[in-house]
Enzyme design. Structure first.
Site, PDB file in Angstrom:
ATOM      1  N   SER A 132       0.794  -1.230   0.000  1.00  0.00           N
ATOM      2  CA  SER A 132       0.000   0.000   0.000  1.00  0.00           C
ATOM      3  C   SER A 132       0.824   1.277   0.000  1.00  0.00           C
ATOM      4  O   SER A 132       0.320   2.323  -0.366  1.00  0.00           O
ATOM      5  CB  SER A 132      -0.948  -0.003   1.194  1.00  0.00           C
ATOM      6  N   HIS A 142      -5.568  -4.120  -1.522  1.00  0.00           N
ATOM      7  CA  HIS A 142      -5.418  -3.064  -2.533  1.00  0.00           C
ATOM      8  C   HIS A 142      -5.440  -3.614  -3.957  1.00  0.00           C
ATOM      9  O   HIS A 142      -5.224  -2.863  -4.909  1.00  0.00           O
ATOM     10  CB  HIS A 142      -4.122  -2.274  -2.302  1.00  0.00           C
ATOM     11  N   LYS A 180     -12.221  -0.834   0.786  1.00  0.00           N
ATOM     12  CA  LYS A 180     -11.419  -0.035  -0.142  1.00  0.00           C
ATOM     13  C   LYS A 180     -12.175   0.115  -1.462  1.00  0.00           C
ATOM     14  O   LYS A 180     -13.097   0.895  -1.532  1.00  0.00           O
ATOM     15  CB  LYS A 180     -10.025  -0.636  -0.251  1.00  0.00           C
TER      16      LYS A 180
END
Ligand SMILES: *Cc1c(COP(=O)(O)O)cnc(C)c1O
Length: 395
Positions: free
Chosen positions: A184, A212, A243
């Site tokens: 990340s 991610h 996310k």
């Protein structure tokens, strides 16, 4: 009574070292533009990759679910808190990921606590972890009694050395290799095909945290396993719904027996209540939208490619990023924080990141590109980066 003065002095130390976190408050929903401290700013900080956090379809599904199911599940999943929509979501996530089954948990953080100690908790086990893995993986490992090994970031030779130690010296009962899919802070991708090959050679299991990568990598955002075509060769994929999916929640995807086992044994599943009907319905809607079309994922990549190309043309150093996570490398922590402050004054919200989140001397501004940014938004950001970059002598 506790001596709060000690805490005050520790907080003071953080301030003196420039490490005190200044928590910014949003006064608007997530989106391309947000209101922060009374100021309208272009948002380059969120993980809202696909713009789902304030999406009309997701909001309507959440409202409908509240009317149909109420606001809380009322019990932990194993007693009376599993509702039909929890199971629908688990099925939808498994189909989306191309996995046999999934177990849905409260967050990605919690999913790591559920997966690691439950399956690799014995002192005869070995856990081999990338040195840059996320804090929730590290904490998951801490909850296990297994022997810990750390390998140098994405370094396959070092990973193989650790595997040899675990296999030949420790003579481990079970071995787990665990890695972030997309890292990340740098936006680089784990070399999963090589990791899987080594795991197969040394009889180890593989777990990848795709927080991610989900909604970003692979066909239509199906994640890192899909990106590399490794279906059936990775034991566990950890996912988050907070996310790219824009909501909240986490899950573990994998073999059907493994998921049934986790539903009997994983402590966060047994001892902490599951997510609310509104959260679950919104997550389901996000999965449905991604099943219908890959437009948003394409837009995300178009935006990221455009922004990164233009930033490089301007002379910025973007590190080793391979994804929409764009670290603007400034190295010096003071330069990074001044850059971020000046951007904010110019109407661009992009936070600087320094030690201990990244190593000393590797300070940066981390830009998070989203599908909700328009080309005008990105041009606005580029103009401000250029202006401040020149002013501070960075480019
Ligand atoms: C953000 C993140 C998590 C935590 O996910 P939440 O759903 O926000 O708890 C876990 N692992 C990685 C790699 C992450 O980036």
């Amino acid at each position: 009574m506790f001596d709060y003065k000690i805490l005050e002095s520790e907080l003071e130390n953080l301030r003196n070292e420039g490490l005190y976190i200044n928590i910014r408050t949003l006064e608007s929903p997530q989106g391309a533009w947000i209101t922060v401290n009374g100021k309208r700013v272009l948002n380059l900080c969120s993980n809202n990759y696909l713009g789902f956090a304030n999406d009309e379809r997701l909001k309507r599904s959440a409202i409908k679910a509240i009317e149909e199911w109420g606001v809380g599940p009322g019990a932990v999943r194993t007693i009376a808190g599993t509702m039909k929509i929890h199971e629908e979501l688990e099925r939808a996530l498994a189909d989306f990921k191309g996995a046999e089954a999934t177990i849905f948990l409260q967050s990605g953080f919690v999913a790591n606590q559920a997966a690691i100690p439950t399956l690799f908790g014995d002192e005869n086990d070995a856990i081999i972890s990338d040195e840059l893995n996320h804090a929730s993986i590290i904490d998951g490992v801490r909850l296990s009694k297994a022997k810990r090994y750390v390998y140098k970031h994405n370094d396959m030779n070092d990973l193989e050395e650790r595997l040899k130690e675990a296999r030949n010296v420790q003579n481990a009962r079970r071995i787990l290799i665990v890695t972030d899919g997309v890292f990340s802070m740098d936006g680089d991708i784990a070399p999963l095909p090589e990791i899987v090959e080594l795991a197969e050679r040394y009889g180890a299991a593989v777990m990848v945290d795709d927080a991610h990568g989900e909604g970003v990598l692979g066909r239509g955002g199906r994640g890192i396993v899909d990106h590399f075509g490794l279906h059936g060769r990775v034991d566990m994929e950890i996912g988050t719904l907070s996310k790219a999916f824009g909501v909240l929640g986490g899950y573990i995807a994998g073999n059907e027996t493994l998921i049934r086992y986790l539903k009997q044994k994983a402590r966060p599943f047994l001892f902490s209540t599951g997510l609310t009907p509104a959260d679950v319905a919104a997550c389901l809607e996000a999965v449905k939208i991604l099943q219908e079309s890959d437009d948003r994922v394409k837009k995300l990549w178009d935006n990221a490619n455009y922004f990164k190309t233009e930033m490089k043309k301007l002379g910025f150093d973007l590190g080793v990023s391979q994804t929409p996570i764009t670290p603007v490398m400034l190295y010096d922590a003071k330069v990074a924080s001044q850059f971020s402050r000046e951007l904010f004054e110019e109407g661009v919200f992009a936070q600087s990141i320094g030690y201990p989140t990244v190593p000393k001397g590797k300070a940066r501004i981390r830009v998070m590109i989203s599908a909700v940014h328009s080309k005008e938004d990105l041009d606005f950001a580029l103009e401000k980066f250029e202006k401040i970059g020149k002013k501070l002598g960075v480019i």
